[in-house]
Design a protein around this motif. Structure first.
Motif, PDB file in Angstrom:
ATOM      1  N   LEU A 315      -3.977  -9.917  12.644  1.00 59.88           N
ATOM      2  CA  LEU A 315      -4.597  -8.648  12.299  1.00 59.88           C
ATOM      3  C   LEU A 315      -3.492  -7.658  11.961  1.00 59.88           C
ATOM      4  CD1 LEU A 315      -7.336  -8.281  15.083  1.00 59.88           C
ATOM      5  CD2 LEU A 315      -7.647  -9.107  12.742  1.00 59.88           C
ATOM      6  N   PHE A 316      -3.814  -6.651  11.162  1.00 52.44           N
ATOM      7  CA  PHE A 316      -2.794  -5.658  10.830  1.00 52.44           C
ATOM      8  C   PHE A 316      -3.409  -4.275  10.746  1.00 52.44           C
ATOM      9  CE2 PHE A 316      -4.391  -7.157   6.709  1.00 52.44           C
ATOM     10  CZ  PHE A 316      -4.601  -5.976   6.026  1.00 52.44           C
ATOM     11  N   ARG A 317      -2.552  -3.301  10.930  1.00 54.94           N
ATOM     12  CA  ARG A 317      -2.907  -1.902  10.694  1.00 54.94           C
ATOM     13  C   ARG A 317      -1.679  -1.245  10.089  1.00 54.94           C
ATOM     14  NH1 ARG A 317      -6.219   2.337  11.649  1.00 54.94           N
ATOM     15  NH2 ARG A 317      -5.214   4.322  12.163  1.00 54.94           N
ATOM     16  N   ASN A 318      -1.854  -0.704   8.897  1.00 54.35           N
ATOM     17  CA  ASN A 318      -0.722  -0.159   8.143  1.00 54.35           C
ATOM     18  C   ASN A 318       0.348  -1.232   8.004  1.00 54.35           C
ATOM     19  OD1 ASN A 318      -2.128   2.284   8.000  1.00 54.35           O
ATOM     20  ND2 ASN A 318      -1.278   2.974   9.948  1.00 54.35           N
ATOM     21  N   GLU A 319       1.542  -1.010   8.498  1.00 47.11           N
ATOM     22  CA  GLU A 319       2.616  -1.998   8.353  1.00 47.11           C
ATOM     23  C   GLU A 319       2.879  -2.764   9.644  1.00 47.11           C
ATOM     24  OE1 GLU A 319       6.037  -0.112   6.710  1.00 47.11           O
ATOM     25  OE2 GLU A 319       5.059   0.373   4.807  1.00 47.11           O
ATOM     26  N   MET A 320       1.970  -2.667  10.605  1.00 43.12           N
ATOM     27  CA  MET A 320       2.113  -3.373  11.878  1.00 43.12           C
ATOM     28  C   MET A 320       1.224  -4.620  11.849  1.00 43.12           C
ATOM     29  SD  MET A 320       4.191  -1.263  13.362  1.00 43.12           S
ATOM     30  CE  MET A 320       4.182  -1.558  15.132  1.00 43.12           C
ATOM     31  N   PHE A 321       1.819  -5.784  12.133  1.00 43.35           N
ATOM     32  CA  PHE A 321       1.114  -7.055  12.089  1.00 43.35           C
ATOM     33  C   PHE A 321       1.184  -7.726  13.461  1.00 43.35           C
ATOM     34  CE2 PHE A 321       1.856  -6.095   7.748  1.00 43.35           C
ATOM     35  CZ  PHE A 321       0.876  -6.748   7.015  1.00 43.35           C
ATOM     36  N   TYR A 322       0.049  -8.289  13.879  1.00 44.86           N
ATOM     37  CA  TYR A 322      -0.053  -8.914  15.193  1.00 44.86           C
ATOM     38  C   TYR A 322      -0.608 -10.319  15.032  1.00 44.86           C
ATOM     39  CZ  TYR A 322       0.308  -4.010  16.491  1.00 44.86           C
ATOM     40  OH  TYR A 322       0.722  -2.714  16.613  1.00 44.86           O
ATOM     41  N   CYS A 323      -0.002 -11.264  15.724  1.00 44.18           N
ATOM     42  CA  CYS A 323      -0.467 -12.650  15.687  1.00 44.18           C
ATOM     43  C   CYS A 323      -0.497 -13.202  17.096  1.00 44.18           C
ATOM     44  CB  CYS A 323       0.448 -13.500  14.796  1.00 44.18           C
ATOM     45  SG  CYS A 323      -0.050 -15.242  14.701  1.00 44.18           S
ATOM     46  N   ASN A 324      -1.660 -13.611  17.535  1.00 49.06           N
ATOM     47  CA  ASN A 324      -1.819 -14.265  18.841  1.00 49.06           C
ATOM     48  C   ASN A 324      -1.198 -13.444  19.972  1.00 49.06           C
ATOM     49  OD1 ASN A 324      -2.985 -16.270  17.307  1.00 49.06           O
ATOM     50  ND2 ASN A 324      -1.168 -17.566  17.287  1.00 49.06           N
ATOM     51  N   GLY A 325      -1.440 -12.136  19.939  1.00 53.07           N
ATOM     52  CA  GLY A 325      -0.972 -11.253  21.003  1.00 53.07           C
ATOM     53  C   GLY A 325       0.443 -10.747  20.832  1.00 53.07           C
ATOM     54  N   GLU A 326       1.113 -11.111  19.755  1.00 49.46           N
ATOM     55  CA  GLU A 326       2.500 -10.719  19.546  1.00 49.46           C
ATOM     56  C   GLU A 326       2.630  -9.823  18.316  1.00 49.46           C
ATOM     57  OE1 GLU A 326       4.965 -14.161  19.271  1.00 49.46           O
ATOM     58  OE2 GLU A 326       4.041 -15.146  21.010  1.00 49.46           O
ATOM     59  N   LEU A 327       3.568  -8.886  18.386  1.00 47.17           N
ATOM     60  CA  LEU A 327       3.895  -8.054  17.237  1.00 47.17           C
ATOM     61  C   LEU A 327       4.893  -8.804  16.367  1.00 47.17           C
ATOM     62  CD1 LEU A 327       3.869  -5.298  15.733  1.00 47.17           C
ATOM     63  CD2 LEU A 327       5.769  -4.608  17.231  1.00 47.17           C
ATOM     64  N   LEU A 328       4.578  -8.934  15.084  1.00 50.88           N
ATOM     65  CA  LEU A 328       5.470  -9.628  14.167  1.00 50.88           C
ATOM     66  C   LEU A 328       6.459  -8.648  13.551  1.00 50.88           C
ATOM     67  CD1 LEU A 328       2.905 -11.892  12.256  1.00 50.88           C
ATOM     68  CD2 LEU A 328       4.316 -12.499  14.231  1.00 50.88           C
ATOM     69  N   GLU A 329       7.691  -9.096  13.365  1.00 48.03           N
ATOM     70  CA  GLU A 329       8.712  -8.277  12.707  1.00 48.03           C
ATOM     71  C   GLU A 329       8.632  -8.547  11.208  1.00 48.03           C
ATOM     72  OE1 GLU A 329      10.514  -6.054  14.188  1.00 48.03           O
ATOM     73  OE2 GLU A 329       9.807  -6.549  16.212  1.00 48.03           O
ATOM     74  N   ILE A 330       8.113  -7.583  10.471  1.00 52.78           N
ATOM     75  CA  ILE A 330       7.834  -7.760   9.052  1.00 52.78           C
ATOM     76  C   ILE A 330       8.728  -6.840   8.215  1.00 52.78           C
ATOM     77  CG2 ILE A 330       6.067  -7.600   7.260  1.00 52.78           C
ATOM     78  CD1 ILE A 330       5.591  -9.807   9.340  1.00 52.78           C
ATOM     79  N   GLU A 331       9.341  -7.399   7.188  1.00 50.42           N
ATOM     80  CA  GLU A 331      10.112  -6.582   6.256  1.00 50.42           C
ATOM     81  C   GLU A 331       9.158  -5.719   5.417  1.00 50.42           C
ATOM     82  OE1 GLU A 331      13.338  -6.341   6.015  1.00 50.42           O
ATOM     83  OE2 GLU A 331      13.751  -7.856   7.569  1.00 50.42           O
ATOM     84  N   PRO A 332       9.498  -4.457   5.190  1.00 57.15           N
ATOM     85  CA  PRO A 332       8.598  -3.567   4.430  1.00 57.15           C
ATOM     86  C   PRO A 332       8.180  -4.133   3.080  1.00 57.15           C
ATOM     87  CG  PRO A 332      10.367  -2.300   5.447  1.00 57.15           C
ATOM     88  CD  PRO A 332      10.695  -3.747   5.683  1.00 57.15           C
TER      89      PRO A 332
END
Length: 377
Positions: A315-332
């Motif tokens: 799931l995501f909101r704006n530039e924040m992405f979450y997978c299986n309870g973890e915050l993913l580090e995503i390049e802009p």
């Protein structure tokens, strides 16, 4: 604004405006091609597994009985020809063609989509008149089932029963569902289904967390993120006649200290990202049996692309992405690609760019996603 066969010719916008959480909807012949039927043989095999949630509900001599899996094969051999139901949760986690059915309901946000449960019942099989606190689509697969529904608001349940069965169910409408028919029910719509012929009900359920659960989980989330300065102090302390009393001064001081705790929309958003993607306690991810190194992984990725594991959710909101309870580090620069991955649950080889490789490789190692058709080393 395109009509959907799944919704009987309604557009998703029409369904959401006129029916979602408002009133029931009967759709005839909406989904007849469901692939191999998940019948009693298939369900009973799943119900014998440790990592599968399952229940067996019987009505014997007017009394309700509930058993939870995993079950032994001998238990199923003792079942009669009528008046029982076996239910298996999260069948979408275990069977690819069932997973595909679940994600057809993408006109509802993934943050609300829960699972696809399947139940099998011979004639007379039922779980009794009841209501759910969440939305549900009930798809008949094989056989036939009589559904009765009611808008009654009372919740007087049969006392001491192991399941919540309404004591006084007042029928307002009745339908017989054949293979491919589907009934949508909003929350708190009382319903009573009884199998007329052996068959399955595919139940597509949605998340509707109680306020108490959200509050409790939010406080758990906050306790790991609060860092308050200072320490309790009372240099102006005076002797009090009853030393066992908690003074007004202490209550005021502690209230002031706790007033430092605050949250905003961003904190709530971050909480929801973790909470909504957190796997259920019985869910585990399987690392690759024959692990590829990074170069082999990149080569396989360029050939086949990648897809989310059936038990994974992004799931995501704006530039924040979450997978299986973890915050993913995503390049802009990769936000659009990760949005596509979250929405479509797969990426083709043409979508892959070098900046994704490290993150995709780590998710591959933990079993969060894998190659289509299990690309081998």
């Amino acid at each position: 604004m395109k009509p959907m066969t799944l919704l009987g010719g309604l557009t998703p916008e029409e369904f959401l405006q006129d029916y979602w959480q408002k009133k029931p909807l009967l759709i005839r012949g909406t989904l007849t091609d469901v692939g191999p039927h998940v019948d009693f043989k298939c369900l009973s095999e799943l119900a014998m597994q440790e990592d599968v949630e399952s229940r067996l509900i019987e009505n014997r001599n007017g009394k309700w009985h509930l058993e939870r899996g995993p079950f032994r094969p001998a238990r199923f051999r003792k079942l009669g020809e009528t008046d029982w139901t076996i239910l298996v949760q999260n069948v979408n986690h275990h069977l690819p063609h069932i997973d595909k059915i679940l994600w057809q309901f993408d006109f509802i946000p993934f943050s609300r989509l829960d699972d696809l449960m399947i139940s099998y019942a011979p004639p007379g099989g039922t779980v009794g008149p009841h209501f759910d606190s969440y939305d549900v689509f009930l798809l008949q697969v094989g056989g036939s089932k009589r559904w009765q529904i009611s808008s009654q608001a009372d919740d007087d349940f049969i006392p001491d029963a192991p399941i919540r069965v309404l004591q006084d169910f007042r029928v307002e409408e009745e339908f017989v569902l054949e293979h491919g028919d589907m009934l949508y029910l909003p929350p708190k719509c009382a319903h009573y289904g009884v199998a007329l012929e052996p068959g399955m009900t595919y139940s597509i359920g949605f998340r509707a967390a109680p306020t108490q659960e959200l509050a409790t989980q939010f406080l758990v989330y906050m306790q790991d993120r609060i860092c308050l300065e200072g320490r309790y102090a009372d240099p102006e302390l005076q002797r009090q006649p009853d030393p066992a009393r908690i003074s007004d001064e202490m209550v005021d001081k502690v209230s002031q200290m706790l007033s430092q705790i605050s949250w905003d929309k961003q904190i709530v958003s971050d909480f929801l990202g973790h909470y909504l993607t957190e796997p259920k306690p019985h869910v585990f991810y399987d690392a690759p049996d024959d692990e590829l190194d990074e170069d082999e992984f990149a080569a396989a990725l360029a050939e086949s692309g990648i897809e989310l594991d059936r038990k994974s959710l992004i799931l995501f909101r704006n530039e924040m992405f979450y997978c299986n309870g973890e915050l993913l580090e995503i390049e802009p620069d990769d936000v659009a690609v990760w949005q596509q991955f979250a929405n479509q649950r797969r990426l083709s080889a043409a979508d892959i760019r070098p900046s994704l490789l490290d993150q995709l490789y780590q998710g591959y190692l933990t079993g969060y996603w894998h190659f289509p058709q299990s690309v081998a080393k």
